[in-house]
Every structure is written in structure tokens, then in C-alpha cells.
Design a protein around this motif. Sequence first.
Motif, PDB file in Angstrom:
ATOM      1  N   LEU A 212      70.844  64.781  63.928  1.00 12.63           N
ATOM      2  CA  LEU A 212      69.959  63.994  64.747  1.00 12.63           C
ATOM      3  C   LEU A 212      68.823  64.470  65.235  1.00 12.63           C
ATOM      4  CD1 LEU A 212      72.765  61.866  66.663  1.00 12.63           C
ATOM      5  CD2 LEU A 212      72.096  61.701  64.028  1.00 12.63           C
ATOM      6  N   ASP A 213      67.474  63.780  65.245  1.00 13.91           N
ATOM      7  CA  ASP A 213      66.182  64.597  65.578  1.00 13.91           C
ATOM      8  C   ASP A 213      65.621  63.423  66.608  1.00 13.91           C
ATOM      9  OD1 ASP A 213      63.997  65.719  66.103  1.00 13.91           O
ATOM     10  OD2 ASP A 213      63.199  65.605  63.977  1.00 13.91           O
ATOM     11  N   LEU A 214      65.740  63.768  67.794  1.00  8.75           N
ATOM     12  CA  LEU A 214      65.280  62.985  68.969  1.00  8.75           C
ATOM     13  C   LEU A 214      63.830  63.618  69.510  1.00  8.75           C
ATOM     14  CD1 LEU A 214      66.557  60.536  69.976  1.00  8.75           C
ATOM     15  CD2 LEU A 214      68.354  62.066  68.982  1.00  8.75           C
ATOM     16  N   SER A 215      63.238  64.355  68.583  1.00  8.83           N
ATOM     17  CA  SER A 215      62.200  64.916  69.078  1.00  8.83           C
ATOM     18  C   SER A 215      60.716  64.180  69.131  1.00  8.83           C
ATOM     19  CB  SER A 215      61.732  66.439  68.067  1.00  8.83           C
ATOM     20  OG  SER A 215      61.499  65.907  66.979  1.00  8.83           O
ATOM     21  N   TYR A 216      61.013  63.226  68.409  1.00 11.90           N
ATOM     22  CA  TYR A 216      59.971  62.039  68.465  1.00 11.90           C
ATOM     23  C   TYR A 216      59.734  61.366  69.658  1.00 11.90           C
ATOM     24  CZ  TYR A 216      63.252  58.074  68.050  1.00 11.90           C
ATOM     25  OH  TYR A 216      64.079  57.131  68.502  1.00 11.90           O
ATOM     26  N   THR A 234      72.036  56.226  69.057  1.00 13.66           N
ATOM     27  CA  THR A 234      71.718  56.404  67.724  1.00 13.66           C
ATOM     28  C   THR A 234      73.188  56.827  67.072  1.00 13.66           C
ATOM     29  OG1 THR A 234      69.401  57.236  67.831  1.00 13.66           O
ATOM     30  CG2 THR A 234      70.853  58.144  66.047  1.00 13.66           C
ATOM     31  N   LEU A 235      73.768  57.695  68.129  1.00 19.99           N
ATOM     32  CA  LEU A 235      75.264  58.374  67.484  1.00 19.99           C
ATOM     33  C   LEU A 235      76.073  57.146  67.317  1.00 19.99           C
ATOM     34  CD1 LEU A 235      77.353  60.613  67.211  1.00 19.99           C
ATOM     35  CD2 LEU A 235      77.617  60.225  69.890  1.00 19.99           C
ATOM     36  N   VAL A 236      76.094  56.196  68.564  1.00 20.52           N
ATOM     37  CA  VAL A 236      77.089  55.177  68.629  1.00 20.52           C
ATOM     38  C   VAL A 236      76.741  54.057  67.066  1.00 20.52           C
ATOM     39  CG1 VAL A 236      77.523  53.139  69.674  1.00 20.52           C
ATOM     40  CG2 VAL A 236      77.643  55.241  70.953  1.00 20.52           C
ATOM     41  N   ASP A 237      75.533  53.892  67.142  1.00 22.27           N
ATOM     42  CA  ASP A 237      75.059  53.085  65.577  1.00 22.27           C
ATOM     43  C   ASP A 237      75.686  53.866  64.605  1.00 22.27           C
ATOM     44  OD1 ASP A 237      74.019  51.113  67.378  1.00 22.27           O
ATOM     45  OD2 ASP A 237      72.074  51.378  66.653  1.00 22.27           O
ATOM     46  N   TYR A 238      75.654  55.040  64.335  1.00 22.15           N
ATOM     47  CA  TYR A 238      75.961  55.661  63.144  1.00 22.15           C
ATOM     48  C   TYR A 238      77.807  55.522  63.248  1.00 22.15           C
ATOM     49  CZ  TYR A 238      71.726  57.816  61.692  1.00 22.15           C
ATOM     50  OH  TYR A 238      70.454  57.922  61.462  1.00 22.15           O
ATOM     51  N   ARG A 256      82.148  66.468  63.219  1.00 15.50           N
ATOM     52  CA  ARG A 256      82.305  67.857  62.985  1.00 15.50           C
ATOM     53  C   ARG A 256      80.958  68.217  62.035  1.00 15.50           C
ATOM     54  NH1 ARG A 256      86.518  67.628  60.318  1.00 15.50           N
ATOM     55  NH2 ARG A 256      87.660  68.031  62.325  1.00 15.50           N
ATOM     56  N   ARG A 257      80.002  67.318  61.587  1.00 12.12           N
ATOM     57  CA  ARG A 257      78.718  67.650  60.908  1.00 12.12           C
ATOM     58  C   ARG A 257      77.551  67.243  61.776  1.00 12.12           C
ATOM     59  NH1 ARG A 257      79.820  70.360  55.934  1.00 12.12           N
ATOM     60  NH2 ARG A 257      82.007  70.287  55.501  1.00 12.12           N
ATOM     61  N   ILE A 258      77.632  66.954  62.888  1.00 10.19           N
ATOM     62  CA  ILE A 258      76.557  66.486  63.404  1.00 10.19           C
ATOM     63  C   ILE A 258      75.841  67.914  64.495  1.00 10.19           C
ATOM     64  CG2 ILE A 258      75.852  65.490  65.740  1.00 10.19           C
ATOM     65  CD1 ILE A 258      77.203  62.800  64.761  1.00 10.19           C
ATOM     66  N   SER A 259      74.534  67.829  64.400  1.00 10.88           N
ATOM     67  CA  SER A 259      73.677  68.519  65.154  1.00 10.88           C
ATOM     68  C   SER A 259      72.695  67.578  65.990  1.00 10.88           C
ATOM     69  CB  SER A 259      73.155  69.591  64.584  1.00 10.88           C
ATOM     70  OG  SER A 259      71.980  69.124  63.666  1.00 10.88           O
ATOM     71  N   VAL A 260      71.993  67.905  66.982  1.00 10.96           N
ATOM     72  CA  VAL A 260      71.035  67.234  67.786  1.00 10.96           C
ATOM     73  C   VAL A 260      69.868  67.887  67.988  1.00 10.96           C
ATOM     74  CG1 VAL A 260      70.588  65.458  69.814  1.00 10.96           C
ATOM     75  CG2 VAL A 260      72.981  65.901  68.694  1.00 10.96           C
ATOM     76  N   THR A 261      68.602  67.344  67.595  1.00 11.36           N
ATOM     77  CA  THR A 261      67.583  68.407  67.961  1.00 11.36           C
ATOM     78  C   THR A 261      66.890  67.539  68.960  1.00 11.36           C
ATOM     79  OG1 THR A 261      67.232  69.113  65.558  1.00 11.36           O
ATOM     80  CG2 THR A 261      65.254  69.245  66.921  1.00 11.36           C
ATOM     81  N   LEU A 281      77.451  63.659  78.782  1.00 18.29           N
ATOM     82  CA  LEU A 281      77.514  62.467  78.499  1.00 18.29           C
ATOM     83  C   LEU A 281      78.138  62.158  77.003  1.00 18.29           C
ATOM     84  CD1 LEU A 281      74.393  60.748  80.134  1.00 18.29           C
ATOM     85  CD2 LEU A 281      76.806  60.853  80.860  1.00 18.29           C
ATOM     86  N   TYR A 282      77.407  63.185  76.020  1.00 22.95           N
ATOM     87  CA  TYR A 282      77.912  63.020  74.550  1.00 22.95           C
ATOM     88  C   TYR A 282      79.422  63.394  74.371  1.00 22.95           C
ATOM     89  CZ  TYR A 282      78.365  64.580  69.693  1.00 22.95           C
ATOM     90  OH  TYR A 282      78.552  64.778  68.564  1.00 22.95           O
ATOM     91  N   ALA A 283      80.065  64.168  75.225  1.00 19.05           N
ATOM     92  CA  ALA A 283      81.343  64.367  75.422  1.00 19.05           C
ATOM     93  C   ALA A 283      82.045  63.063  75.917  1.00 19.05           C
ATOM     94  CB  ALA A 283      81.723  65.750  76.378  1.00 19.05           C
ATOM     95  N   LYS A 284      81.526  62.558  76.757  1.00 18.50           N
ATOM     96  CA  LYS A 284      81.917  61.362  77.448  1.00 18.50           C
ATOM     97  C   LYS A 284      82.129  60.098  76.302  1.00 18.50           C
ATOM     98  CE  LYS A 284      81.446  58.110  81.459  1.00 18.50           C
ATOM     99  NZ  LYS A 284      80.489  57.968  82.627  1.00 18.50           N
ATOM    100  N   VAL A 285      81.144  60.039  75.513  1.00 21.28           N
ATOM    101  CA  VAL A 285      81.043  58.966  74.603  1.00 21.28           C
ATOM    102  C   VAL A 285      82.133  59.114  73.593  1.00 21.28           C
ATOM    103  CG1 VAL A 285      79.574  58.101  72.711  1.00 21.28           C
ATOM    104  CG2 VAL A 285      78.595  58.219  75.179  1.00 21.28           C
ATOM    105  N   VAL A 286      82.136  60.612  72.993  1.00 17.28           N
ATOM    106  CA  VAL A 286      83.217  60.905  72.035  1.00 17.28           C
ATOM    107  C   VAL A 286      84.532  60.800  72.352  1.00 17.28           C
ATOM    108  CG1 VAL A 286      84.028  62.960  70.578  1.00 17.28           C
ATOM    109  CG2 VAL A 286      81.470  62.546  70.768  1.00 17.28           C
TER     110      VAL A 286
END
Length: 424
Positions: A212-216, A234-238, A256-261, A281-286
Motif C-alpha cells: 500500500l502506498d499512502l505517500s500521495y 484502503t486496507l479494509v476495502d481490500y 502476511r504479504r502487506i507493506s505500507v509506505t 490502529l492497524y493492529a486494532k483493525v486486524v
Amino acid sequence: MSANLFEEFDAISTEAWREKITADLKGKPFEKLIWSPEEGIELNPYYRKEDLSYSQYGIDSLPGEFPFRRGNLINASGDGWQIVQSIQLDDEESALARLEESELGEIHAFYLTQWERGSEVPNLGTLLSAFDLSQQALHIDVPVEPAFLSLDIYSQMGSKGMDRKALTGTLINDPISKAAAKGKRAELHTFARIEAGIQNFNPSPWFRGVGLDLSYVHEQGGSMTQQIAFALGTLVDYIDWLEVSESKVTLEDLLRRISVTFSLGTNFIMEIAKLRAFRLLYAKVVQAYGIEDASLQSPFILVKTDKLNQTQYDYYNNLLRTTTEAISGVIGGANAVIVQGFDGLRQAEDAQSSRLARNIQHLLKHESYLDKVIDPAGGSYYIEQATDALGQAAWKMFQDIEKEGGFLEWVEVGKVGSHNCTSA
């Protein structure tokens, strides 16, 4: 001698501190010192222990433990962050020259990208032959389909007798963000890239094919609240797409295959807080999806220094900016850090700017020893308060996104894009 060197001194109360500050202000209101780093967040000029209840989310956890506020699981068990050397692919000859100059024995990770977006990508097969893919991680941000990219990489590894399991790195592979950066809603058929990024790199368990690339968001003037909330949306939509599609990819496979930029700006304290708040917050969602495996709750975070705030004049000053940005990324707990060239607005990186960029990180690791402490920000009342304030604001925005149908819907109604990231 007393074991406690300070017990002979009287404790100073908060009231005494406040009286001293009020006196020093000479009639100016204390509220003049309140800082608002972005809309909806206010921070006092100082905090003391009593300002933190220790019931705040994750503040009493240990580094590397859920919800990972105080340090990423990977960093907690490893030797600190990855120093990543950027290689710009616009010119194959120059890219190969940068590889030779980068002292491969000292650099264990590379970021393959383009200086000019939309320019032709060179023959990756030729370039990849220069890497030791069993020892060097590849973070790849080029417009090449996962199937073709994996074929190039595995062909090179096979020709050298390398085990595919040794491949590590990330692939920036995020059709939602790519479309959102243009103010457009991603078409569902483009989500097939997510499945392809996982399945084509299946032989390599440590290569993350869904980057995932949030740099934009930052590059278009968006707030840190938006960066975190949009990443979660974005994570939840996927995940939602995965549940309704006929894909054989499981939720565990995806996580297992996600990274976040993220991009890093010069707001030092808040950039540290941004990464800490996002992690928890990522951990909370997962966890809300029933995932209890800590290795899936703890995201791999790749950060890169900013070009938005660089200057084309007196551009050596950009070295100071990229240094402080890199430090905030390290203290915030990033897994991999890319320092971009100080003259990146003027030209593609040359030998000098590439060398200075990587040596900034060598100084932080080998002379400043920033890799020796898992959570350098732990115990800083100010950073803990900033983490909570930003986390609460981002969580509220994320909930608003979900109430209105998800992140794709936010893009659809024009709340995301190149001219209105700041208006959401």
C-alpha cells in the motif's frame, strides 16, 4: 549515598510549573502556547506524568507487543531498520552506475523507482542481474505487472542457483491509491493485481507483494490524520473485496504479504506520532477481523523522506531536512527507510547525492546508535500525548469513512484527490 539521587529534592507540582510559566509570559495568556499541528488536534507546551492515565490504548504495552504502539514486532526481534538505497531506473546505464557506486556490501536493501513518472522502464532483467537477490532486499515501485516482474526476478535467481525463498522486499502494488491520487475510484478489475502480487511471489514467503502506498496523501498536501485514516480505509476495502471475490487468497495470505509506505515531512514530533498511531490502529483493525497472530497484526512500514518541502535553491539545506525526517522515521519505528537525494527536484540522483543519502543513515545507525533502542520515544509524555491525539482523530475519520460506505465511496464523492486531500 542514597540510591535515589533526587529524593533530597522536593517534588515540583504542576501548579508550581504553571505559575512559573504564567509569570514568564508577563501577562500573555497561557493559551498562546497551545500548538495545533493540524485541524482538530491541540497540544499543550508540556505534559507531565499525571496527564497520561496509562489506560490509553497500548501505552503500557512492551515494545514488540500488541498493539505495537511502542515498536514493530519485526524491529523488536531484529537489528533495527533497513537502510534502503534508492535506484532510479529512467536510464539503465545510470542505474547500473548507481549500483556500482552504492558499495553493495554495505547496502542490504534497494528501492527501484523512476525519477520521471511515466517514463519508459528499462530492461529489468539486465539490472536485476547486478543484485545478489539472496542477500539484498528489493523494494520495487515500477509500473510492471506482478506476473512479468516475478518472471524476471526468478529467472535471474535461477540462473545463479539461488533459492526463491531467499527473496525479500516489497512490491508497491496498490490500485486503490494509484487511482485515488488522481481523484478517481479504482475499478474492481484492477484488484486482480492484489491476488497476482501474492500468488506470483508465493515461493518467497518474505516478499510482500501487496504494498500500500499512502505517500500521495502527503505529497498532495493531506494531513497526517488523513494519511492514517486513508491507509486503514484502503486496507479494509481490500479485505472486503477479498471476502466477496472468488479468490483463493485468504485474509491471512493478504496480511502476511502487506507493506505500507508513507512519506515523511519535517514536523518531527508528529511524524513520530504518525507511525506509532498507525501501527496501533492497524493492529486494532486486524484484530477486529479475528486475527490474533501477532506477526499479522504488526505491519511492515516503509518510509521515504519528502520532496514536497525541498528547495531548488540552496539545495544543500535539503540534507538537513532529509536527516531530521529520517530520524523521525527511525524513532517512530519504521522497518525500512529511504532517504531521497538532496537535489531530487533538479535531477535524477547522481553519485554524490546517492552517497550522501545512504551515509545519512549510516551515521544514524553506526555513530548515533539509533538502532540500539527499540522504542526511543517511550516515556516521552509529549510524544505519547501526540500519538493519542493523532490516533483518536484518525480513528474518528476512519469511522466516518466506513459509515459512508468505505474509502472507495469517499473517492467517488470527491473527498480524495490531487486538489482536495485537505478538504475531506
